[in-house]
Design a protein around this motif. Structure first.
Motif, PDB file in Angstrom:
ATOM      1  N   ALA A   1       9.168  -3.544  -3.434  1.00  0.00           N
ATOM      2  CA  ALA A   1       8.062  -2.994  -2.647  1.00  0.00           C
ATOM      3  C   ALA A   1       8.519  -2.173  -1.449  1.00  0.00           C
ATOM      4  CB  ALA A   1       7.143  -4.129  -2.179  1.00  0.00           C
ATOM      5  N   ASP A   2       9.780  -2.291  -1.055  1.00  0.00           N
ATOM      6  CA  ASP A   2      10.261  -1.471   0.062  1.00  0.00           C
ATOM      7  C   ASP A   2      10.723  -0.080  -0.388  1.00  0.00           C
ATOM      8  OD1 ASP A   2      12.510  -2.343  -1.289  1.00  0.00           O
ATOM      9  OD2 ASP A   2      13.659  -2.810   0.517  1.00  0.00           O
ATOM     10  N   ILE A   3      10.623   0.194  -1.686  1.00  0.00           N
ATOM     11  CA  ILE A   3      11.039   1.484  -2.274  1.00  0.00           C
ATOM     12  C   ILE A   3      12.424   1.869  -1.720  1.00  0.00           C
ATOM     13  CG2 ILE A   3      10.354   3.860  -2.789  1.00  0.00           C
ATOM     14  CD1 ILE A   3       8.354   1.824  -3.756  1.00  0.00           C
TER      15      ILE A   3
ATOM     16  N   GLY B   1       0.824  -1.210   0.000  1.00  0.00           N
ATOM     17  CA  GLY B   1       0.000   0.000   0.000  1.00  0.00           C
ATOM     18  C   GLY B   1       0.851   1.250   0.000  1.00  0.00           C
ATOM     19  N   ASN B   2       1.845   1.282   0.867  1.00  0.00           N
ATOM     20  CA  ASN B   2       2.741   2.442   0.913  1.00  0.00           C
ATOM     21  C   ASN B   2       3.522   2.569  -0.392  1.00  0.00           C
ATOM     22  OD1 ASN B   2       4.376   4.588   2.391  1.00  0.00           O
ATOM     23  ND2 ASN B   2       5.983   3.124   1.849  1.00  0.00           N
ATOM     24  N   ALA B   3       3.932   1.425  -0.961  1.00  0.00           N
ATOM     25  CA  ALA B   3       4.697   1.452  -2.213  1.00  0.00           C
ATOM     26  C   ALA B   3       3.892   2.084  -3.342  1.00  0.00           C
ATOM     27  CB  ALA B   3       5.128   0.038  -2.598  1.00  0.00           C
ATOM     28  N   ILE B   4       2.662   1.613  -3.530  1.00  0.00           N
ATOM     29  CA  ILE B   4       1.833   2.146  -4.620  1.00  0.00           C
ATOM     30  C   ILE B   4       1.492   3.612  -4.374  1.00  0.00           C
ATOM     31  CG2 ILE B   4      -0.363   1.933  -5.851  1.00  0.00           C
ATOM     32  CD1 ILE B   4      -0.321  -1.050  -5.175  1.00  0.00           C
ATOM     33  N   ASN B   5       1.129   3.944  -3.142  1.00  0.00           N
ATOM     34  CA  ASN B   5       0.792   5.333  -2.807  1.00  0.00           C
ATOM     35  C   ASN B   5       1.967   6.264  -3.084  1.00  0.00           C
ATOM     36  OD1 ASN B   5      -0.941   7.400  -1.589  1.00  0.00           O
ATOM     37  ND2 ASN B   5       0.484   7.337   0.124  1.00  0.00           N
ATOM     38  N   THR B   6       3.160   5.830  -2.685  1.00  0.00           N
ATOM     39  CA  THR B   6       4.371   6.632  -2.912  1.00  0.00           C
ATOM     40  C   THR B   6       4.634   6.819  -4.398  1.00  0.00           C
ATOM     41  OG1 THR B   6       5.388   5.885  -0.838  1.00  0.00           O
ATOM     42  CG2 THR B   6       6.876   6.719  -2.550  1.00  0.00           C
ATOM     43  N   LEU B   7       4.551   5.740  -5.157  1.00  0.00           N
ATOM     44  CA  LEU B   7       4.851   5.808  -6.594  1.00  0.00           C
ATOM     45  C   LEU B   7       3.802   6.602  -7.362  1.00  0.00           C
ATOM     46  CD1 LEU B   7       6.091   2.141  -6.979  1.00  0.00           C
ATOM     47  CD2 LEU B   7       7.491   4.193  -7.246  1.00  0.00           C
TER      48      LEU B   7
ATOM     49  N   VAL C   1      24.045   0.490 -21.313  1.00  0.00           N
ATOM     50  CA  VAL C   1      23.806   0.277 -19.889  1.00  0.00           C
ATOM     51  C   VAL C   1      24.534   1.365 -19.095  1.00  0.00           C
ATOM     52  CG1 VAL C   1      24.089  -1.303 -17.933  1.00  0.00           C
ATOM     53  CG2 VAL C   1      23.631  -2.228 -20.230  1.00  0.00           C
ATOM     54  N   ARG C   2      23.813   2.010 -18.186  1.00  0.00           N
ATOM     55  CA  ARG C   2      24.426   3.062 -17.368  1.00  0.00           C
ATOM     56  C   ARG C   2      24.127   2.859 -15.890  1.00  0.00           C
ATOM     57  NH1 ARG C   2      24.000   9.234 -18.774  1.00  0.00           N
ATOM     58  NH2 ARG C   2      25.266   9.163 -16.881  1.00  0.00           N
ATOM     59  N   GLU C   3      25.114   3.190 -15.058  1.00  0.00           N
ATOM     60  CA  GLU C   3      24.934   3.180 -13.608  1.00  0.00           C
ATOM     61  C   GLU C   3      24.727   4.601 -13.108  1.00  0.00           C
ATOM     62  OE1 GLU C   3      27.178  -0.043 -11.110  1.00  0.00           O
ATOM     63  OE2 GLU C   3      28.613   0.842 -12.515  1.00  0.00           O
ATOM     64  N   ILE C   4      23.808   4.754 -12.157  1.00  0.00           N
ATOM     65  CA  ILE C   4      23.569   6.046 -11.534  1.00  0.00           C
ATOM     66  C   ILE C   4      23.756   5.880 -10.022  1.00  0.00           C
ATOM     67  CG2 ILE C   4      21.851   7.842 -11.046  1.00  0.00           C
ATOM     68  CD1 ILE C   4      22.780   7.828 -13.923  1.00  0.00           C
ATOM     69  N   GLU C   5      24.606   6.710  -9.452  1.00  0.00           N
ATOM     70  CA  GLU C   5      24.859   6.601  -8.007  1.00  0.00           C
ATOM     71  C   GLU C   5      23.638   7.043  -7.215  1.00  0.00           C
ATOM     72  OE1 GLU C   5      27.822   9.045  -5.457  1.00  0.00           O
ATOM     73  OE2 GLU C   5      28.900   7.231  -6.078  1.00  0.00           O
ATOM     74  N   VAL C   6      23.237   6.212  -6.270  1.00  0.00           N
ATOM     75  CA  VAL C   6      22.069   6.522  -5.444  1.00  0.00           C
ATOM     76  C   VAL C   6      22.397   6.280  -3.979  1.00  0.00           C
ATOM     77  CG1 VAL C   6      20.497   5.834  -7.303  1.00  0.00           C
ATOM     78  CG2 VAL C   6      21.066   4.185  -5.500  1.00  0.00           C
ATOM     79  N   GLY C   7      21.685   6.956  -3.096  1.00  0.00           N
ATOM     80  CA  GLY C   7      21.805   6.693  -1.673  1.00  0.00           C
ATOM     81  C   GLY C   7      20.969   5.475  -1.322  1.00  0.00           C
ATOM     82  N   TYR C   8      21.445   4.684  -0.374  1.00  0.00           N
ATOM     83  CA  TYR C   8      20.733   3.460  -0.013  1.00  0.00           C
ATOM     84  C   TYR C   8      20.966   3.169   1.463  1.00  0.00           C
ATOM     85  CZ  TYR C   8      19.311  -1.477  -0.074  1.00  0.00           C
ATOM     86  OH  TYR C   8      18.695  -2.674   0.179  1.00  0.00           O
ATOM     87  N   VAL C   9      19.896   3.204   2.244  1.00  0.00           N
ATOM     88  CA  VAL C   9      19.988   2.888   3.673  1.00  0.00           C
ATOM     89  C   VAL C   9      19.559   1.437   3.856  1.00  0.00           C
ATOM     90  CG1 VAL C   9      19.165   3.427   5.987  1.00  0.00           C
ATOM     91  CG2 VAL C   9      19.521   5.268   4.333  1.00  0.00           C
ATOM     92  N   HIS C  10      20.475   0.611   4.301  1.00  0.00           N
ATOM     93  CA  HIS C  10      20.174  -0.812   4.485  1.00  0.00           C
ATOM     94  C   HIS C  10      19.264  -0.993   5.690  1.00  0.00           C
ATOM     95  CE1 HIS C  10      20.843  -5.140   4.309  1.00  0.00           C
ATOM     96  NE2 HIS C  10      20.994  -5.116   5.619  1.00  0.00           N
TER      97      HIS C  10
END
Length: 242
Positions: free
Chosen positions: A82-84, A16-22, A180-189
């Motif tokens: 689904a955890d966005i 639910g949160n995933a779809i709402n966010t997207l 193919v391209r990589e884009i640097e993103v922040g990621y909190v485990h």
């Protein structure tokens, strides 16, 4: 139009949160939820403007992504867990990047040393098996953007139905000289509600066996993968490890 594909195995707590966010991030996009579990994910998803596909069989994450690609109608496809796992800004940067396949290069924060060691070892092993991927920094980012037509062009050689689908996709695109391209993103485990963390040993074994299968597929020994013995053993392993 942009299609958004969410593989959703027992994700009733997060879908639910995933779809709402997207829907807020990317209004007017086609959202497709691929469900192959046993919980109430479809019921929650139907509260939103999303298309739901319910599989009677366990697809695996890779199988769910493939089904989502087949069912998508957009010129570009945004596949996300689904955890966005990425921020809105990073998602929009990925989507706006001109390439046939855009994958995240994660700046990981908060990953325990054991998981970090396994993550680094896995990347080393992938590059050992597939030297042409030596310039790729990360393989399991939880989000990717694909050219819709080219993604469908490579579906026949996407044989991995579990977590290694990312490597299968990257290698298939590279072989066809798609960009193919990589884009640097922040990621909190985040370990909470992580299906991987709850069954880490099984996941490691499954990923290693999938890597071997993928290497065999791209070799003169490919025919082995269609033998009755291999298919029987594979079915037994999947029933034990999934």
């Amino acid at each position: 139009m942009l299609s958004i594909v969410i593989p959703a195995y027992n994700e009733e707590k997060r879908i639910g949160n995933a779809i709402n966010t997207l829907e807020k991030w990317l209004p007017s996009s086609e959202i497709i939820v691929i469900f192959d579990g046993k919980d109430k994910t479809p019921e929650v998803a139907r509260l939103f403007q999303a298309k739901i596909y319910e599989s009677k069989e366990r697809l695996g994450k890779g199988g769910a992504i493939k089904e989502g690609i087949r069912r998508s109608t957009g010129e570009r496809i945004f596949v996300i867990d689904a955890d966005i796992p990425i921020s809105k800004d990073d998602a929009l940067r990925m989507i706006s990047t001109h390439a046939d396949l855009v994958i995240p290069k994660r700046k990981i924060i908060g990953m325990p040393w054991k998981r970090r060691f396994l993550h680094g070892s896995f990347i080393f092993l992938v590059k050992l098996f597939f030297p042409s991927l030596a310039n790729i920094s990360d393989f399991q980012g939880g989000a990717k953007v694909l050219n819709g037509n080219k993604a469908k062009n490579v579906l026949d050689e996407i044989i991995i139905n579990d977590l290694l689908i990312d490597i299968n996709l990257i290698y298939a695109f590279k072989r066809r000289k798609y960009k193919v391209r990589e884009i640097e993103v922040g990621y909190v485990h985040d370990e909470s509600n992580s299906k991987i963390s709850r069954s880490l040993i099984k996941v490691i074994i499954l990923m290693f066996l999938s890597l071997i299968k993928l290497r065999v597929y791209y070799s003169p020994l490919r025919g082995i993968l269609q033998s009755k013995t291999f298919l029987k053993v594979q079915d037994l392993i999947l029933r034990r490890l999934r």
